[in-house]
Design a protein around this motif. Structure first.
Motif, short mmCIF file in Angstrom:
data_model
loop_
_atom_site.label_atom_id
_atom_site.label_comp_id
_atom_site.label_asym_id
_atom_site.label_seq_id
_atom_site.Cartn_x
_atom_site.Cartn_y
_atom_site.Cartn_z
N TRP A 9 0.85 -1.20 0.00
CA TRP A 9 0.00 0.00 0.00
C TRP A 9 0.89 1.25 0.00
O TRP A 9 0.67 2.18 -0.78
CB TRP A 9 -0.91 -0.01 1.25
CG TRP A 9 -1.78 1.21 1.34
CD1 TRP A 9 -3.05 1.34 0.88
CD2 TRP A 9 -1.42 2.49 1.88
NE1 TRP A 9 -3.52 2.61 1.12
CE2 TRP A 9 -2.54 3.34 1.73
CE3 TRP A 9 -0.27 3.01 2.49
CZ2 TRP A 9 -2.55 4.66 2.17
CZ3 TRP A 9 -0.27 4.34 2.91
CH2 TRP A 9 -1.39 5.14 2.75
N CYS A 65 -4.01 1.75 -4.19
CA CYS A 65 -4.04 1.81 -2.71
C CYS A 65 -5.42 1.43 -2.19
O CYS A 65 -5.55 0.64 -1.25
CB CYS A 65 -3.71 3.22 -2.23
SG CYS A 65 -1.99 3.66 -2.42
N ASN A 66 -6.44 2.02 -2.79
CA ASN A 66 -7.81 1.75 -2.35
C ASN A 66 -8.18 0.28 -2.52
O ASN A 66 -8.85 -0.29 -1.67
CB ASN A 66 -8.80 2.63 -3.11
CG ASN A 66 -8.75 4.07 -2.61
OD1 ASN A 66 -8.39 4.30 -1.46
ND2 ASN A 66 -9.10 5.02 -3.45
N ALA A 102 -6.43 -1.75 0.21
CA ALA A 102 -7.06 -1.52 1.53
C ALA A 102 -8.43 -2.21 1.59
O ALA A 102 -8.73 -2.91 2.56
CB ALA A 102 -7.18 -0.03 1.79
N ARG A 103 -9.22 -2.02 0.55
CA ARG A 103 -10.59 -2.59 0.57
C ARG A 103 -10.56 -4.12 0.66
O ARG A 103 -11.32 -4.72 1.41
CB ARG A 103 -11.37 -2.15 -0.67
CG ARG A 103 -11.97 -0.78 -0.47
CD ARG A 103 -13.10 -0.52 -1.47
NE ARG A 103 -13.19 0.93 -1.66
CZ ARG A 103 -12.96 1.56 -2.80
NH1 ARG A 103 -12.64 0.87 -3.88
NH2 ARG A 103 -13.06 2.87 -2.87
N SER A 139 -8.53 0.79 7.27
CA SER A 139 -9.64 1.72 7.11
C SER A 139 -9.12 3.16 7.23
O SER A 139 -9.54 4.06 6.48
CB SER A 139 -10.67 1.41 8.21
OG SER A 139 -11.84 2.10 7.98
N ASN A 163 -7.31 4.07 4.05
CA ASN A 163 -8.28 4.43 3.01
C ASN A 163 -8.65 5.91 3.12
O ASN A 163 -8.72 6.62 2.12
CB ASN A 163 -9.55 3.60 3.24
CG ASN A 163 -9.91 2.79 2.03
OD1 ASN A 163 -9.33 2.99 0.96
ND2 ASN A 163 -10.85 1.89 2.17
N ARG A 186 -7.93 9.40 0.67
CA ARG A 186 -8.98 10.39 0.33
C ARG A 186 -8.51 11.80 0.71
O ARG A 186 -8.72 12.75 -0.04
CB ARG A 186 -10.28 10.00 1.08
CG ARG A 186 -11.45 10.87 0.76
CD ARG A 186 -12.07 10.55 -0.60
NE ARG A 186 -13.08 11.54 -0.94
CZ ARG A 186 -13.06 12.29 -2.03
NH1 ARG A 186 -12.10 12.17 -2.92
NH2 ARG A 186 -14.01 13.19 -2.26
N TRP A 189 -16.03 -0.23 9.64
CA TRP A 189 -15.75 -1.09 8.48
C TRP A 189 -16.28 -2.51 8.69
O TRP A 189 -16.37 -3.29 7.75
CB TRP A 189 -14.24 -1.14 8.21
CG TRP A 189 -13.45 -1.47 9.43
CD1 TRP A 189 -12.99 -0.58 10.37
CD2 TRP A 189 -13.08 -2.77 9.91
NE1 TRP A 189 -12.36 -1.25 11.38
CE2 TRP A 189 -12.39 -2.58 11.13
CE3 TRP A 189 -13.24 -4.05 9.43
CZ2 TRP A 189 -11.89 -3.64 11.87
CZ3 TRP A 189 -12.73 -5.11 10.16
CH2 TRP A 189 -12.07 -4.89 11.37
#
Lengths: 166, 234
Positions: free
Chosen positions: B18, B30-31, B34-35, B67, B70, B74, B224
């Motif tokens: 990440w 990255c998203n 993480a997800r 989380s 993430n 953003r 999450w």
């Protein structure tokens, strides 16, 4: 018959408590507004006082909170960074070092934040506690509303006094 | 289910992957990382769990960490270009995301040590200082609430009757004090709030000195764990 040594603590008699009921405990975390109210349904515990009593129990201290004393107190949660511990009645000096260590853990964040603050004009989170210390023939009251760091210094002095008295 | 050993070894590797993508500004990658990791943590903790309390706690902590990462991505997207302080809505969004991720990272910090993680936390502290520079320390709404009964989320007893401590982890589950029958007493305006998300922004103040602000934000670091909403539900 044993009696309360503090005029304010006699007010808990109104709520059905006797000295004999509390005598098995070394520390009692009492509802914050114990002295001011007459109706038991108005009693409330500060939310931080509940955590304090649980941590003391986890450390092996004979500690009672309103639930243990059958007081049907509400919980008063203040959504601020300040810490409110209500009335803490210490009946046995031997447990003071554990009490100081638990309180220090609970307010550690507030101390860190104060020391990290780069702006001296920015207020630091306050700690509120009313300590009642049972002595041979009296009860000493220490009401504190101030910063966490100073409270720890005061409690350390208290701890040192206890050790030297022993 | 993935093996416990593989999952735990993967946590650090996923973080490095990440971070390397973050340095390259590959935010979509990255998203995705993480997800996927958060989904795995959710499946484990909502399912049969491991037999080890430690492994379940690690799963929970890594879910919180990713989380927060993430949200950090953003924030990076929203602060790009440096003009965000001119945009009120964006400023409010960054402020909330910043406190969400700060809270998650603060929780993870005692358990997760990595130089890259320190640099992420430092970036958030810099952002916090940017807010002070641009908007001052601020004022916040802080309610006082009377709770008739408060239940421990772990054992269901009155919070005064058990030894579970709110904010501690028990076998991959966070202990919360769940209020029942609440009554709001007052709302104060304070400078040192418990929840900085309840900030009173000057642009939300009307001419008659009334203002709009959140007084309680229902944020938890393990949000999450809830099933993700489908696009059409958002």
């Amino acid at each position: 018959m044993a009696q309360f040594k503090d005029i304010e603590l006699t007010s808990i008699l109104r709520f059905g408590l006797t000295y004999d009921k509390i005598s098995p405990f070394d520390i009692i975390c009492l509802p914050e507004n114990l002295v001011g109210v007459t109706n038991p349904s108005e009693l409330y515990d500060a939310s931080d006082a509940i955590t304090l009593s649980k941590l003391l129990k986890a450390e092996g201290v004979k500690c009672a909170n309103s639930f243990d004393l059958n007081l049907e107190a509400l919980v008063f949660e203040r959504r601020s960074k300040e810490k409110w511990f209500g009335i803490v009645y210490i009946r046995n000096n031997v447990v003071i070092p554990v009490f100081v260590s638990v309180i220090a853990t609970l307010i550690a964040n507030e101390i860190t934040e104060s020391s990290k603050s780069k702006d001296p004009t920015q207020p630091v989170p306050q700690v509120h506690i009313e300590l009642k210390l049972e002595k041979i023939n009296s009860v000493t009251t220490l009401k504190y509303d101030g910063d966490a760091q100073t409270l720890i210094s005061i409690l350390k002095t208290l701890e040192a006094d206890t050790v030297s008295t022993e | 289910m993935i093996s416990q050993e593989k999952f735990i070894n993967d946590c650090a590797a996923k973080f490095e992957e990440w971070f390397n993508n973050f340095k390259l500004r590959e935010y979509d990658k990255c998203n995705r990382i993480a997800r996927t990791h958060i989904d795995t943590c959710r499946i484990i903790l909502k399912g049969e769990k491991w037999n080890s309390e430690e492994a379940n706690n690690i799963t929970y902590i890594s879910g919180v960490l990713f989380s927060g990462l993430n949200e950090f991505v953003r924030i990076a997207e929203l602060t790009r270009g440096g003009t965000w302080p001119m945009d009120n809505k964006r400023t409010e969004e960054i402020w909330k995301l910043m406190w969400n991720s700060l809270e998650r990272f603060e929780f993870c910090s005692p358990y997760f040590v990595a130089q890259q993680f320190d640099s992420i936390k430092e970036r958030l502290e810099e952002l916090r200082e940017d807010f002070v520079t641009n908007f001052g320390h601020g004022f916040y709404a802080s309610p006082e609430i009377l709770i008739k009964k408060e239940i421990c989320s772990i054992c269901g007893k009155d919070t005064r009757a058990c030894l579970h401590i709110g904010g501690n982890l028990y076998n991959g589950e966070m202990c919360y004090n769940v209020p029942k029958d609440i009554q709001m007493r007052t709302v104060s305006v304070v400078t040192v709030p418990r929840d900085p998300r309840c900030r009173i922004w000057p642009w939300n103040m009307k001419e008659d000195r009334t203002f709009q602000t959140a007084i309680i934000v229902l944020f938890t670091i393990d949000d999450w764990l809830d099933e993700p909403k489908l696009e059409h539900e958002n």
